[in-house]
Design a protein around this motif. Structure first.
Motif, PDB file in Angstrom:
ATOM      1  N   ARG A 199       0.832  -1.207   0.000  1.00 54.63           N
ATOM      2  CA  ARG A 199       0.000   0.000   0.000  1.00 54.63           C
ATOM      3  C   ARG A 199       0.869   1.262   0.000  1.00 54.63           C
ATOM      4  NH1 ARG A 199      -3.565  -3.719   2.810  1.00 54.63           N
ATOM      5  NH2 ARG A 199      -2.291  -3.586   4.700  1.00 54.63           N
ATOM      6  N   MET A 224       2.163   2.001  -3.508  1.00 55.52           N
ATOM      7  CA  MET A 224       1.117   2.631  -4.301  1.00 55.52           C
ATOM      8  C   MET A 224       0.927   4.093  -3.908  1.00 55.52           C
ATOM      9  SD  MET A 224      -1.505  -0.600  -4.074  1.00 55.52           S
ATOM     10  CE  MET A 224      -2.928   0.289  -4.715  1.00 55.52           C
ATOM     11  N   LEU A 240      -0.541  -2.330 -11.645  1.00 59.57           N
ATOM     12  CA  LEU A 240      -0.729  -3.267 -10.542  1.00 59.57           C
ATOM     13  C   LEU A 240      -1.596  -4.426 -11.006  1.00 59.57           C
ATOM     14  CD1 LEU A 240      -0.348  -3.860  -7.467  1.00 59.57           C
ATOM     15  CD2 LEU A 240      -2.592  -2.777  -7.142  1.00 59.57           C
ATOM     16  N   LEU A 256      -7.104  -8.386  -4.387  1.00 56.78           N
ATOM     17  CA  LEU A 256      -7.519  -6.980  -4.355  1.00 56.78           C
ATOM     18  C   LEU A 256      -8.341  -6.679  -3.109  1.00 56.78           C
ATOM     19  CD1 LEU A 256      -7.561  -4.270  -5.977  1.00 56.78           C
ATOM     20  CD2 LEU A 256      -9.822  -4.981  -6.781  1.00 56.78           C
ATOM     21  N   LEU A 302      -6.005  -6.539  -0.189  1.00 53.79           N
ATOM     22  CA  LEU A 302      -5.182  -5.331  -0.215  1.00 53.79           C
ATOM     23  C   LEU A 302      -5.962  -4.118   0.268  1.00 53.79           C
ATOM     24  CD1 LEU A 302      -2.419  -4.059  -1.200  1.00 53.79           C
ATOM     25  CD2 LEU A 302      -3.681  -3.468  -3.291  1.00 53.79           C
ATOM     26  N   CYS A 303      -7.224  -4.014  -0.172  1.00 53.10           N
ATOM     27  CA  CYS A 303      -8.042  -2.850   0.145  1.00 53.10           C
ATOM     28  C   CYS A 303      -8.869  -3.025   1.409  1.00 53.10           C
ATOM     29  CB  CYS A 303      -8.942  -2.512  -1.048  1.00 53.10           C
ATOM     30  SG  CYS A 303      -8.008  -2.053  -2.533  1.00 53.10           S
ATOM     31  N   ALA A 351     -13.216  -1.771  -3.779  1.00 53.36           N
ATOM     32  CA  ALA A 351     -11.797  -2.087  -3.836  1.00 53.36           C
ATOM     33  C   ALA A 351     -11.183  -1.614  -5.146  1.00 53.36           C
ATOM     34  CB  ALA A 351     -11.589  -3.588  -3.661  1.00 53.36           C
ATOM     35  N   SER A 355     -10.781   2.141  -5.007  1.00 50.74           N
ATOM     36  CA  SER A 355      -9.711   2.536  -4.097  1.00 50.74           C
ATOM     37  C   SER A 355      -8.339   2.329  -4.715  1.00 50.74           C
ATOM     38  CB  SER A 355      -9.821   1.746  -2.795  1.00 50.74           C
ATOM     39  OG  SER A 355      -8.728   2.014  -1.937  1.00 50.74           O
ATOM     40  N   ALA A 356      -8.109   1.151  -5.275  1.00 49.13           N
ATOM     41  CA  ALA A 356      -6.801   0.856  -5.849  1.00 49.13           C
ATOM     42  C   ALA A 356      -6.544   1.657  -7.117  1.00 49.13           C
ATOM     43  CB  ALA A 356      -6.685  -0.639  -6.145  1.00 49.13           C
ATOM     44  N   GLN A 367      -4.956   5.020  -7.034  1.00 47.54           N
ATOM     45  CA  GLN A 367      -3.561   5.142  -6.602  1.00 47.54           C
ATOM     46  C   GLN A 367      -2.545   4.656  -7.626  1.00 47.54           C
ATOM     47  OE1 GLN A 367      -2.926   4.153  -2.259  1.00 47.54           O
ATOM     48  NE2 GLN A 367      -4.932   3.194  -2.561  1.00 47.54           N
ATOM     49  N   LEU A 387      -4.672  -0.418 -13.257  1.00 47.61           N
ATOM     50  CA  LEU A 387      -5.018  -1.532 -12.371  1.00 47.61           C
ATOM     51  C   LEU A 387      -5.580  -2.660 -13.229  1.00 47.61           C
ATOM     52  CD1 LEU A 387      -5.649  -2.799  -9.522  1.00 47.61           C
ATOM     53  CD2 LEU A 387      -7.900  -1.690  -9.719  1.00 47.61           C
TER      54      LEU A 387
END
Length: 332
Positions: A204, A207, A215, A222, A225-226, A234, A237-238, A241, A245
């Protein structure tokens, strides 16, 4: 910025896979979690488990190595950095990856431990349960990095599996610095929920610091991670960043969000799933090759799906057909 001499250079575990069939009862009996990866921490433990395997098949593996092998089959120019020992399995790995047309110059490591091996049990439904003895691969030093090779690759690709040991973690951080100083893109695969449970804060932070350009994750990774059970949350959110993705969802296909635009692709049809070993690795191969060629994200996703479908149609994580011809045929 000069033109890249290589499409993708990867830093990853240099592993020889040993695959054998097993039933669900064996997986339960041995205390494994079906479909996941667990570490084997001693050569004695690895030998004991190996003794219980049925007839096996040896093939060079390692997540990132599988990916660059796929890219090379697609016609890309690749390099690999990973540590083997001065032993028979190390010779097998080096021969196989060089025979694929991949540049591999990492010096061998003398003494114990042995070259890494992954004991893979494939159940009748095609699921693979992996038991990895990291061996020499976890001692990849920063000094082994070929700085010019990394700086001359359009994309540096890193695997989360190798983040666990301290020495290669330092090497990968140095690799990120080299790539970004040279103006290259950095791609990272989360590899397994196991890796996130141990190093999620590090991932994290990478990122958040803007160090990851592409990613890769599967759906479960995922969500881990989130730290949510909401898939769309998720993704949002990812994607906020990282510039790109990519999330694979098994039979539900895959999605990518690039610069805020979301694209989805269906899974390629296949008669029978034989072995899912390397499916994510080859999906990454197709996608990264598409990106290195300047293809749009939708086409890159489709290339990933085609490569993943080929790999799950047989045992092992290396292609058995001409992927370049297959992709050309499928894309029309």
């Amino acid at each position: 910025m000069t033109e890249a001499a290589y499409d993708v250079v990867a830093i990853g575990n240099a592993i020889v896979d040993i695959l054998a069939q097993a039933d669900d009862a064996f997986i339960v009996q041995e205390g494994m979690t079906k479909g996941s990866m667990q570490l084997v921490f001693s050569p004695e433990e690895a030998d004991a488990l190996y003794a219980k395997m049925g007839p096996g098949r040896e093939v060079s593996g390692g997540s990132a190595a599988n990916t660059v092998a796929g890219i090379a089959t697609l016609g890309g120019k690749c390099g690999f950095i990973g540590q083997v020992a001065d032993d028979q399995l190390g010779q097998v790995f080096a021969h196989d990856i060089r025979a694929s047309g991949i540049r591999y110059d990492t010096p061998v490591r003398s003494g114990a431990p042995t070259t890494a091996r992954c004991l893979i049990f494939v159940t009748p439904d095609g699921q693979r349960t992996m038991n990895t003895f990291l061996g020499a691969s976890q001692f990849l030093p920063e000094a082994a990095l070929d700085r010019d090779l990394i700086a001359n690759a359009a994309i540096l690709y890193l695997e989360g599996y190798l983040w666990d040991p301290e020495e290669p973690r330092r090497a990968m951080r140095a690799g990120i610095d080299i790539a970004r100083t040279a103006g290259r893109r950095v791609a990272f695969t989360l590899s397994d929920v196991f890796c996130i449970s141990r190093h999620g804060d590090d991932f994290r932070a990478l990122m958040a610091d803007g160090l990851i350009d592409i990613l890769f994750a599967n759906e479960n990774e995922l969500l881990a991670l989130c730290r949510t059970d909401d898939f769309d949350a998720a993704v949002a959110s990812a994607a906020a960043q990282v510039p790109t993705l990519v999330v694979t969802r098994s039979e539900k296909g895959a999605i990518a969000v690039q610069d805020g635009a979301r694209v989805e692709v269906a899974a390629e049809p296949i008669d029978r799933v034989v072995d899912t070993t390397g499916a994510g690795d080859l999906f990454a191969a197709g996608f990264l090759h598409g990106q290195a060629q300047g293809r749009d994200v939708a086409t890159s996703l489709r290339m990933g799906a085609i490569c993943a479908a080929e790999i799950i149609s047989h045992y092992g994580a290396r292609p058995e057909v001409d992927l370049k011809a297959l992709v050309a045929q499928k894309l029309g």
